[in-house]
Design an enzyme around this catalytic site. Structure first.
Site, PDB file in Angstrom:
ATOM      1  N   PRO A  32       0.701  -1.106  -0.251  1.00 18.97           N
ATOM      2  CA  PRO A  32      -0.191  -0.121   0.043  1.00 18.97           C
ATOM      3  C   PRO A  32       0.912   1.293  -0.027  1.00 18.97           C
ATOM      4  O   PRO A  32       1.827   1.312   0.793  1.00 18.97           O
ATOM      5  CB  PRO A  32      -0.906   0.035   1.243  1.00 18.97           C
ATOM      6  CG  PRO A  32      -0.833  -1.706   1.172  1.00 18.97           C
ATOM      7  CD  PRO A  32       0.422  -2.277   0.836  1.00 18.97           C
ATOM      8  N   CYS A  33       0.433   2.180  -0.950  1.00 14.72           N
ATOM      9  CA  CYS A  33       1.190   3.308  -1.022  1.00 14.72           C
ATOM     10  C   CYS A  33       0.702   4.755  -0.343  1.00 14.72           C
ATOM     11  O   CYS A  33       1.340   5.595  -0.290  1.00 14.72           O
ATOM     12  CB  CYS A  33       1.566   3.805  -2.556  1.00 14.72           C
ATOM     13  SG  CYS A  33      -0.099   4.320  -3.439  1.00 14.72           S
ATOM     14  N   GLN A  34      -0.539   4.556   0.356  1.00 17.90           N
ATOM     15  CA  GLN A  34      -1.048   5.782   0.742  1.00 17.90           C
ATOM     16  C   GLN A  34      -0.264   6.557   1.713  1.00 17.90           C
ATOM     17  O   GLN A  34      -0.319   7.667   1.724  1.00 17.90           O
ATOM     18  CB  GLN A  34      -2.328   5.487   1.640  1.00 17.90           C
ATOM     19  CG  GLN A  34      -3.468   5.066   0.534  1.00 17.90           C
ATOM     20  CD  GLN A  34      -3.380   3.421   0.443  1.00 17.90           C
ATOM     21  OE1 GLN A  34      -2.486   2.737   0.736  1.00 17.90           O
ATOM     22  NE2 GLN A  34      -4.503   2.736  -0.326  1.00 17.90           N
TER      23      GLN A  34
ATOM     24  N   PHE B  25       2.926   6.841   1.599  1.00 20.38           N
ATOM     25  CA  PHE B  25       4.047   7.712   0.759  1.00 20.38           C
ATOM     26  C   PHE B  25       3.413   8.517  -0.252  1.00 20.38           C
ATOM     27  O   PHE B  25       4.304   9.351  -0.883  1.00 20.38           O
ATOM     28  CB  PHE B  25       4.928   6.755   0.079  1.00 20.38           C
ATOM     29  CG  PHE B  25       5.553   5.484   1.100  1.00 20.38           C
ATOM     30  CD1 PHE B  25       6.373   5.686   1.824  1.00 20.38           C
ATOM     31  CD2 PHE B  25       5.197   4.260   0.875  1.00 20.38           C
ATOM     32  CE1 PHE B  25       6.780   4.684   2.909  1.00 20.38           C
ATOM     33  CE2 PHE B  25       5.480   3.306   1.668  1.00 20.38           C
ATOM     34  CZ  PHE B  25       6.399   3.498   2.803  1.00 20.38           C
TER      35      PHE B  25
END
Length: 380
Positions: A80-82, A84
């Protein structure tokens, strides 16, 4: 076929790229139930593990996948990138950032021949260095390539979506030396890249909102299956959105309907008021609507990065969706799938919200195929 396990699999963008590159997707791990349902529909022979990866034991996963450790060639995934993302708060202490490290803990425990992790450009900021270092400490017996920045449009997908790929291979493993140039060579020649107009060719565009209870199936335009009708410049993309179905991949019933009746799902349009439609009609290509902030697509350009919106824990807000270049409406999930590089034979969710969320969270299958093909070619 060499086995890979897809962590944080989502709806299966990386998995499809891996399958097309020549790998067997032995297992997929995903906690979100609707994304897991999409992956199950399109990968019926993969072992699916719907569990929080923080509580999942790596050896348990290997046992569930029914493969021996020395038969595991790769671990792939898009943590999950949220935490960053530039669209978020940029909080170094965001609890979701630990999932990036967890990916590398699985690599350390299972020792595959290679790993591939994908994430947003924001992860390369200096303030996240401590997280990257913590992750890479788990793979000290791997040769780690410098992070590779990939713009999807350069690899054949009709979107400027830009992501970093972290790739490494075990020092004593079966993969020959990999270098950054191996991935550079997978780019598609500029005259064969796919613009928005080419990408949406063949999909029905003059569709009307008829309520969510109406079938989302629509017929492709006549002659779209005739390669002679397709411009030579878009043949690379055309092949990937109409065919190249790996053995054992896909929903049998949906593929049969697609191949015999040329119908695709995911074609429910969003209901707009007449006022909104009039506003959208007046927009120039590339211009943004002042109220909705939606941008009208340019037919001879690329689609901007498609966003996923927020999950139920954050209110289930829809992301701003681009406006069709030729119609006064935002794009449908099937159009979004084309712009992300998903094939027409790939079964999408039956609702607009889940369709857009899964596509926005996914890796482009076209990019995944190109990157993983470079790795596959180095297997000895």
């Amino acid at each position: 076929m060499p086995n890979v396990i897809d962590l944080f699999s989502g709806a299966g963008g990386l998995s499809l790229g891996a399958a097309r590159a020549g790998f067997n997707v032995s297992a997929a791990v995903e906690i979100e139930p609707h994304a897991m349902a999409s992956h199950r529909a399109n990968f019926p022979h993969t072992v699916h593990v719907q569990q929080d990866i923080m509580t999942l034991n790596p050896q348990t996963l290997l046992d569930l996948a029914a493969i021996e450790q020395n038969d595991l060639t790769g671990i792939i995934g898009g943590p999950p990138c949220q935490g960053f993302s530039d669209m978020g708060r940029g909080d170094v202490d965001d609890i979701r950032n630990k999932l990036f490290v967890r990916f590398f803990e699985f690599v350390e425990a299972l020792q595959p021949a290679f790993f591939l992790a994908e994430n947003v450009p924001g992860i390369m900021k200096e303030k996240y260095l401590i997280i990257r270092d913590e992750a890479f400490r788990h793979v000290q017996n791997y040769h780690i390539l410098p992070p590779i920045c990939i713009n999807a449009s350069e690899y054949g997908a009709p979107t400027t979506r830009t992501r970093y790929f972290f790739i490494g291979y075990r020092n004593d493993g079966p993969i020959d030396e990999l270098i950054a140039e191996d991935f550079e060579q997978m780019k598609v020649p500029e005259d064969q890249r796919t613009t928005v107009r080419k990408a949406l060719e063949g999909l029905p565009s003059d569709i009307r909102y008829r309520g969510q209870t109406h079938s989302d199936l629509r017929q492709l335009l006549p002659n779209y299956y005739d390669v002679g009708q397709i411009h030579a410049q878009s043949e690379f993309f055309y092949q990937r959105v109409t065919g190249i179905i790996p053995e054992g991949i896909g929903n049998t019933n949906y593929i049969n309907r697609y191949t015999t009746k040329h119908q695709v799902n995911g074609c429910i349009p969003t209901l707009h008021t007449q006022e909104v439609r009039l506003r959208y009609m007046k927009l120039n290509y590339g211009e943004r609507d002042a109220i909705s902030k939606a941008k009208r697509l340019a037919p001879n350009g690329y689609c901007p990065t498609l966003r996923a919106g927020t999950g139920p824990e954050k209110g289930s807000y829809q992301a701003v969706r681009p406006i069709h270049y030729d119609r006064p409406r935002v794009i449908t999930p099937r159009e979004a799938a084309r712009l992300q590089g998903f094939p027409d034979w790939y079964k999408l969710p039956e609702t607009i919200w889940h369709g857009f969320r899964q596509i926005g969270n996914s890796v482009s299958p076209i990019v995944a195929e190109r990157v993983l093909s470079a790795i596959y070619q180095k297997l000895t």
